[in-house]
Write a protein that holds these residues in place. Structure first.
Motif, PDB file in Angstrom:
ATOM      1  N   ALA A  47      59.257 180.551 -20.592  1.00  0.00           N
ATOM      2  CA  ALA A  47      60.594 180.032 -20.296  1.00  0.00           C
ATOM      3  C   ALA A  47      61.636 180.988 -20.875  1.00  0.00           C
ATOM      4  CB  ALA A  47      60.767 178.657 -20.916  1.00  0.00           C
ATOM      5  N   HIS A  48      62.776 181.117 -20.197  1.00  0.00           N
ATOM      6  CA  HIS A  48      63.823 182.024 -20.669  1.00  0.00           C
ATOM      7  C   HIS A  48      65.173 181.317 -20.765  1.00  0.00           C
ATOM      8  CE1 HIS A  48      61.115 185.372 -20.292  1.00  0.00           C
ATOM      9  NE2 HIS A  48      60.800 184.962 -19.082  1.00  0.00           N
ATOM     10  N   PRO A  49      65.781 181.338 -21.953  1.00  0.00           N
ATOM     11  CA  PRO A  49      67.152 180.821 -22.102  1.00  0.00           C
ATOM     12  C   PRO A  49      68.150 181.928 -21.752  1.00  0.00           C
ATOM     13  CG  PRO A  49      66.246 181.377 -24.267  1.00  0.00           C
ATOM     14  CD  PRO A  49      65.197 181.738 -23.250  1.00  0.00           C
TER      15      PRO A  49
ATOM     16  N   CYS B 104      68.594 187.458 -22.007  1.00  0.00           N
ATOM     17  CA  CYS B 104      67.791 186.333 -22.464  1.00  0.00           C
ATOM     18  C   CYS B 104      68.099 186.137 -23.942  1.00  0.00           C
ATOM     19  CB  CYS B 104      66.309 186.619 -22.268  1.00  0.00           C
ATOM     20  SG  CYS B 104      65.304 185.198 -22.756  1.00  0.00           S
TER      21      CYS B 104
ATOM     22  N   GLN C 148      66.265 184.640 -26.109  1.00  0.00           N
ATOM     23  CA  GLN C 148      65.056 184.725 -26.931  1.00  0.00           C
ATOM     24  C   GLN C 148      65.085 186.128 -27.539  1.00  0.00           C
ATOM     25  OE1 GLN C 148      62.179 185.938 -27.825  1.00  0.00           O
ATOM     26  NE2 GLN C 148      60.486 184.509 -27.515  1.00  0.00           N
TER      27      GLN C 148
ATOM     28  N   HIS D 255      62.709 188.816 -26.368  1.00  0.00           N
ATOM     29  CA  HIS D 255      62.890 189.204 -24.968  1.00  0.00           C
ATOM     30  C   HIS D 255      64.110 190.113 -24.837  1.00  0.00           C
ATOM     31  CE1 HIS D 255      60.635 185.282 -23.643  1.00  0.00           C
ATOM     32  NE2 HIS D 255      59.936 186.039 -24.459  1.00  0.00           N
TER      33      HIS D 255
ATOM     34  N   PHE E 110      65.283 192.680 -21.860  1.00  0.00           N
ATOM     35  CA  PHE E 110      65.806 191.612 -21.010  1.00  0.00           C
ATOM     36  C   PHE E 110      67.322 191.497 -21.174  1.00  0.00           C
ATOM     37  CE2 PHE E 110      64.115 187.360 -19.226  1.00  0.00           C
ATOM     38  CZ  PHE E 110      65.166 187.289 -18.332  1.00  0.00           C
TER      39      PHE E 110
HETATM   40 CU    CU Z   1      63.382 185.381 -22.271  1.00  0.00          CU
END
Ligand code: CU
Length: 428
Positions: A365-367, A411, A413, A416, A421
């Motif tokens: 999952a990516h915020p 992202c 995270q 990430h 990202f």
């Molecule tokens: Cu992410």
């Protein structure tokens, strides 16, 4: 005459107003006592973590002085504010770094209203004392001209974990933590939140984690969600749990109608055992704190929505993929096949509306966070600045390019973001 009127007058006269500092943040090494004989050495603001709540009024011009007492370069990002690139707190957008032992002043107009926050925006890479793993985070609350929903008490709750270490999950490196806290204390260690029967309590909850997605329940009580990422939702709804990815906020009203001593905390038993919880105590009650598992763990943003705006003219595909970088190494992330700093900039025109069509082909999952702007979850009327895109799924968000200047998309995270990202939105 108020200070603001005076400032306005000075501007009208073309004079450079003498700048006053409204808030000061000092970045320094700190030691936190998060539990009995549990001490955490980290870096934080003004000696604590979370740092001080910065309360300001919508439209207020504020100056924040940041003194960096450490020997590392730093930068502070004002998350969720629609402010210029040179003060937003992202070196990629052009905000200057704060030199070691140096200082910086950030001046901006506080907007939009709601629950915002501030945090360091440096890369951590493999240094688990840096960036989002450190204690550099705190709430900003921007008071709206009209506060939505009346309440008797307001409680800010920041979720965070400590003592990170590398693990190997399915061959690649990941981060795990020894402890978790709410407002810097493990469950049962800090002061309980004291409430009275019949009160309406406004909870402003932030997941300040560098990497963890959290599910939260309040034993014996329900949350009436009034805002997501600080922005009022079209439909207020009562739900048994809240889910927050890294950097997400939820504002929820809780009716205090079940006298007792209750735990608000992670739905996962092992996360509460690690400390992720806080006690709510009704006045005159002194029983053991109780935990009750919620009836369901379903979470869906769209229940708070109603049909919003139609489709924008232009759709920008955003294909998200993970690249295995080798055993015992950190995975790389790509957007449309490229990793930062080689990602293609997204070019927009001021005033135009765009759709970002996320296609998450990875198993995580990516915020996803957009700086300096907000976006609408497709046709829902729900406005956010972070959206969690679940594994192997697609999700669209629409935004208006209404704040010229370089704009970071990434992202939230930390691992990430650190490993590719990230992308820039540039105005033509
Ligand atoms: Cu992410």
């Amino acid at each position: 005459m108020t200070r603001r009127e005076l400032l306005a007058l000075a501007t009208i006269r073309g004079l450079k107003a003498q700048e006053t500092v409204d808030y000061r943040l000092r970045i320094d090494h700190i030691t936190l006592e998060i539990g009995p004989t549990t001490f955490i050495k980290t870096t934080g603001y003004n000696g604590t973590a979370p740092g001080p709540l910065l309360r300001m009024k919508e439209g207020q011009r504020v100056t924040i002085q940041v003194d960096n007492a450490t020997t590392e370069p730093e930068i502070v990002h004002w998350h969720g504010l629609h402010i210029p690139s040179d003060v937003d707190g992202s070196v990629e957008e052009g905000t200057p770094m704060i030199t070691p032992r140096g200082n910086a002043r950030y001046t901006f107009v506080a907007a939009p209203s709601g629950t915002r926050w501030y945090h360091t925006h440096v890369m951590a890479m493999r240094n688990l004392n840096r960036g989002g793993y450190s204690g550099q985070f705190g709430f900003i609350y921007i008071e709206p001209k009209n506060e939505p929903g009346h309440f008797d008490q307001e409680v800010f709750l920041a979720l965070r974990e400590w003592d990170p270490y590398f693990t190997t999950a399915e061959d690649s490196m990941d981060v795990a933590y020894k402890h978790a806290t709410i407002n810097g204390y493990k469950l049962g260690f800090g002061e309980p939140v004291r409430v009275k029967q019949g009160q309406r309590v406004m909870l402003r909850i932030l997941n300040a984690s560098a990497t963890m997605h959290r599910r939260i329940a309040f034993a014996g009580h329900a949350f009436t969600v009034v805002a997501l990422d600080g922005n009022p939702v079209p439909v207020r709804k009562s739900v048994p749990i809240l889910e927050l990815g890294p950097a997400e906020r939820v504002d929820a009203v809780v009716e205090m109608n079940r006298p007792g001593v209750w735990i608000l905390g992670a739905t996962e038993d092992r996360d509460r055992k690690a400390g992720l919880g806080i006690i709510f105590e009704y006045s005159g009650q002194s029983t053991q704190p109780q935990w009750v598992a919620p009836s369901t763990e379903r979470w869906d943003y769209t229940v708070f929505g109603q049909p919003g705006n139609g489709a924008p003219a232009e759709t920008i595909p955003m294909v998200i993929e993970k690249k295995f970088a080798g055993s015992r190494w950190v995975d790389k992330w790509t957007i449309n096949g490229k990793s930062w700093p080689k990602t293609d900039p997204i070019r927009v025109r001021e005033g135009q509306r765009y759709r970002l069509a996320f296609d998450n082909r990875s198993d995580e999952a990516h915020p996803l966070h957009l700086h300096r702007h907000r976006f609408e979850l497709r046709n829902t009327g729900i406005y956010k600045d972070v959206v969690v895109v679940p594994p192997k799924s697609v999700l669209d968000v629409d935004f208006t390019a209404g704040n010229p200047g370089k704009t970071l998309f990434h992202c939230h995270q930390q691992m990430h973001m650190d490993y590719g990202f990230m992308s820039l939105i540039e105005y033509r």
